[in-house]
Design a protein around this motif. Structure first.
Motif, short mmCIF file in Angstrom:
data_model
loop_
_atom_site.label_atom_id
_atom_site.label_comp_id
_atom_site.label_asym_id
_atom_site.label_seq_id
_atom_site.Cartn_x
_atom_site.Cartn_y
_atom_site.Cartn_z
N MET A 1 12.50 -20.69 15.49
CA MET A 1 12.89 -21.52 16.31
C MET A 1 14.53 -22.12 15.44
O MET A 1 14.61 -21.72 14.40
N THR A 2 15.58 -22.39 16.40
CA THR A 2 16.67 -22.59 16.05
C THR A 2 16.82 -23.94 15.19
O THR A 2 16.29 -24.88 15.74
N THR A 3 17.40 -23.90 14.12
CA THR A 3 17.36 -25.28 13.13
C THR A 3 19.01 -25.59 13.61
O THR A 3 19.72 -25.17 13.65
N SER A 4 18.97 -27.28 13.64
CA SER A 4 20.27 -27.77 13.78
C SER A 4 20.67 -28.54 12.49
O SER A 4 19.66 -29.10 11.74
N ILE A 5 21.82 -28.30 12.14
CA ILE A 5 22.40 -29.22 10.93
C ILE A 5 23.64 -30.02 11.10
O ILE A 5 24.49 -29.56 12.01
N LEU A 6 23.59 -31.18 10.95
CA LEU A 6 24.82 -32.21 11.40
C LEU A 6 25.40 -32.55 9.96
O LEU A 6 24.79 -33.09 8.93
N PHE A 7 26.78 -31.94 10.19
CA PHE A 7 27.66 -32.57 8.87
C PHE A 7 28.12 -33.94 9.42
O PHE A 7 28.91 -33.88 10.44
N ALA A 8 27.77 -34.93 8.73
CA ALA A 8 28.19 -36.40 9.27
C ALA A 8 29.43 -36.92 8.19
O ALA A 8 29.18 -37.09 7.05
N GLY A 9 30.22 -37.56 9.06
CA GLY A 9 31.37 -38.40 8.47
C GLY A 9 32.43 -38.08 7.49
O GLY A 9 32.84 -38.68 6.66
N GLY A 10 32.51 -36.84 7.50
CA GLY A 10 33.58 -35.98 6.61
C GLY A 10 34.82 -36.16 7.29
O GLY A 10 34.95 -36.33 8.55
N THR A 11 35.95 -35.38 6.85
CA THR A 11 37.21 -35.63 7.21
C THR A 11 37.22 -33.99 7.77
O THR A 11 37.14 -32.94 6.92
N ILE A 12 37.56 -33.69 8.99
CA ILE A 12 37.55 -32.29 9.54
C ILE A 12 38.93 -31.76 9.55
O ILE A 12 40.08 -32.49 10.11
N VAL A 13 39.13 -30.87 8.75
CA VAL A 13 40.62 -29.95 8.67
C VAL A 13 40.08 -28.90 9.35
O VAL A 13 39.54 -27.72 8.81
N ASP A 14 40.31 -28.82 10.84
CA ASP A 14 39.75 -27.66 11.58
C ASP A 14 40.49 -26.27 11.44
O ASP A 14 40.03 -25.50 12.07
N GLY A 15 41.63 -25.95 10.72
CA GLY A 15 42.28 -24.77 10.51
C GLY A 15 43.30 -24.46 11.56
O GLY A 15 44.07 -23.62 11.25
N SER A 16 43.47 -25.28 12.39
CA SER A 16 44.54 -25.16 13.36
C SER A 16 45.80 -25.55 12.92
O SER A 16 46.93 -25.04 13.70
N GLY A 17 45.94 -26.53 11.85
CA GLY A 17 47.00 -27.17 11.69
C GLY A 17 47.23 -28.45 12.14
O GLY A 17 48.33 -29.29 12.01
N ASN A 18 46.41 -28.82 12.97
CA ASN A 18 46.24 -30.10 13.77
C ASN A 18 46.05 -31.28 12.70
O ASN A 18 45.48 -31.01 11.72
N VAL A 19 46.26 -32.71 13.00
CA VAL A 19 46.12 -33.61 12.12
C VAL A 19 44.64 -33.79 11.84
O VAL A 19 43.72 -33.75 12.61
N PRO A 20 44.40 -33.91 10.56
CA PRO A 20 42.72 -34.21 10.23
C PRO A 20 42.22 -35.47 10.86
O PRO A 20 42.90 -36.52 11.23
N PHE A 21 40.85 -35.52 11.08
CA PHE A 21 40.24 -36.65 11.51
C PHE A 21 38.97 -36.71 11.00
O PHE A 21 38.21 -35.86 10.63
N ARG A 22 38.24 -37.97 11.11
CA ARG A 22 36.95 -38.17 10.17
C ARG A 22 36.01 -37.90 11.82
O ARG A 22 36.20 -38.23 12.80
N GLY A 23 35.12 -37.22 11.38
CA GLY A 23 33.91 -36.92 12.52
C GLY A 23 33.03 -36.12 12.11
O GLY A 23 32.69 -36.20 10.90
N ASP A 24 31.94 -35.63 12.82
CA ASP A 24 30.86 -34.89 12.63
C ASP A 24 30.94 -33.57 13.14
O ASP A 24 31.30 -33.35 14.24
#
Length: 534
Positions: A1-24
């Protein structure tokens, strides 16, 4: 079965150069399936609170020498502890595929100082396809492979110190075509190393035309980083223009005193090529010292032929004096056309010669003075004692050049990390944390957002990957969680095998390879091919 993992409440620096944001970030199986700003409540089998931390794409090391060590030391702490999830192998025109029985023996000896030659190791491959099969699903990081030019030349014409004949070039092209079809992402060269240093521009153009046909890239350790460094770079751009190949300049630097103030000329070359439509990128490492084998500093004539012939020259009194004259008086093409400043040279390992370990306590000039020898003479003695395998570190860099290069938009990061030897260069363990600590947090040469882009999506773009390098829905789950306030390089030149701090978790293809700063032992790395996974 596929296991799901949630990273919650961190600052996301998504690698694109876009502004970081807090999210999941939600991971299901090996993919990122949701990225939200936290406004939507997500559920998962496992929730990991990363409040106060940053989550980013796994870092891509564009220049490594992990070709054997990724198998021999499979936990691969040196790279996972830096947040690295993907490495590009086969660098500098010399590696272990494709090979035949004879060339494998020569290569094992020639690049032992880069990769070791482990006793009892199972060399159960000869082709690129067989090597990649050995790696796939058995390594801690993902691995991409450049086809080494030196291997092609050695298989066809040995270490002959001459230009290739037309039929020999056709054989090399055929070998390269097969290697690309088997999973190579491009061609690497080592034009200050035997045997590739005996090639000319036309040979490289012909080979790069084959690479271009397959959508790969040319990754040169070019012909000169010293006396004619700009000429070495100029040839790279000529090859790219004539062949139509994408160009990725390896371990880009402009070092030695003779090149101080010349960096604007190199930057202009890069920018002009981009303006002309050449697909250009480059990598660099954030240190002032380089590392390679001591053997490679010798003049090219001394390195032609077999290993036995090389050793014979090292022992012959007349030949030794000719070599020493090149190193100390006239300049050696192996040392970038310059004479060697032995005060800048530190031995990093002495395989098979433990009685000489005292040489690692200081530079070669000081060590030679202690025993009343010329430094070049001592260097040749070291090569004999180690069967040509001693690695060394050279302090030749220029800090202003390092800083300026890393700010260029097409810059990526490569450690050039050699993992063997008693005292390997600290870049093997510290490159990516050093970028985040020294050049982002302390010196503010780059913003965190831009630095992460260079270490992730920019590198993924060069590899033509559509499924890695971003924290985005549908991407494969190569992720790193770190604390930008505390991340710190611990490796030093004296004690290089020190894991960084502040790198909390590393996920490779949806599996934790590093958890709470400790290697998990799970090896979920895959072979990376151009564009996407095969």
């Amino acid at each position: 079965m596929t296991t799901s993992i949630l990273f919650a409440g961190g600052t996301i620096v998504d690698g694109s150069g876009n502004v970081p944001f807090r999210g999941d970030v939600l991971v299901e199986g090996d993919k990122i399936t949701r990225v939200t700003d936290g406004a939507v409540s997500l559920t998962a089998d496992r929730v990991i609170d990363i409040s106060g931390l940053t989550i980013a794409p796994g870092f891509i090391d564009m220049h490594t020498h992990s070709d054997l060590q990724v198998l021999c030391t499979p936990d691969h702490t040196s790279k996972l502890s830096q947040g690295v999830t993907t490495e590009v192998l086969g660098q500098d025109g010399l590696s272990y595929a494709p090979v035949n029985d004879e060339t494998l023996l020569e290569l094992r000896a020639q690049i032992k100082g880069w990769n070791d030659d482990p006793a009892g190791f199972d060399w159960n491959w000869r082709t690129v396809a067989e090597y990649l099969q050995r790696l796939d699903g058995k390594t801690a990081t993902n691995c991409a492979y450049l086809v080494p030019h030196g291997n092609l030349r050695m298989m066809v014409m040995g270490n002959a110190a001459r230009l290739a004949m037309p039929d020999e070039l056709e054989q090399m092209k055929s070998l390269l075509r097969q290697a690309m079809e088997e999973g190579g992402v491009g061609l690497s060269t080592g034009l200050t190393y035997v045997p590739a240093m005996y090639s000319d521009t036309d040979e490289l153009v012909a080979l790069c035309e084959v690479v271009a046909e397959h959508g790969g890239f040319y990754c040169p350790h070019h012909r000169n980083y010293g006396a004619d460094a700009l000429g070495g770079y100029r040839e790279c751009f000529e090859i790219a223009r004539r062949s139509g190949v994408a160009l990725h300049l390896a371990h880009t630097h402009l070092s030695f005193d003779c090149n101080k103030g010349k960096l604007p000329e190199l930057i202009s070359m890069i920018d002009e090529a981009i303006a002309d439509g050449v697909d250009v990128s480059f990598d660099s490492y954030p240190y002032l010292a380089g590392m390679t084998t001591l053997l490679s500093q010798l003049p090219s004539w001394a390195l032609s032929g077999t290993g036995e012939e090389q050793m014979a020259r090292l022992r012959d009194p007349e030949m030794r004096e000719r070599i020493i004259d090149a190193l100390d008086v006239t300049g050696s093409d192996g040392h970038q056309g310059l004479t060697v400043n032995w005060s800048n040279v530190h031995i990093a390992g002495l395989p098979g010669a433990p009685e000489l370990e005292w040489l690692m306590d200081d530079n070669l000039a000081v060590c030679a003075e202690k025993i009343g020898k010329r430094p070049a003479e001592l260097a040749l003695d070291v090569l004999i004692s180690t069967d040509r395998a001693a690695p060394c570190v050279f302090f030749i860099g220029i800090e202003d050049h390092v800083r300026t290069l890393m700010q260029h938009p097409v810059h990526t990061v490569g450690s050039d990390g050699i993992l063997v030897g008693e005292r390997p260069h600290p870049r093997s363990w510290g490159t990516f944390p050093r970028m985040l600590e020294t050049y982002v947090r302390i010196e503010k040469v780059l913003t965190l957002t831009e630095c992460v882009r260079h270490m992730t999506s920019s590198a993924a773009r060069r590899l033509r990957l559509t499924d890695r390098g971003l924290v985005a829905e549908g991407m494969l789950a190569d992720l790193v969680v770190f604390d930008p306030v505390t991340v710190s390089e611990k490796a030093t030149y004296a004690t290089p095998r020190q894991a960084a701090t502040g790198i909390n978790h590393v996920m490779v293809n949806g599996v934790f390879a590093l958890w709470d700063g400790q290697v998990s032992g799970d090896r979920s790395g895959r072979v990376i091919r151009l564009g996407s996974l095969n």
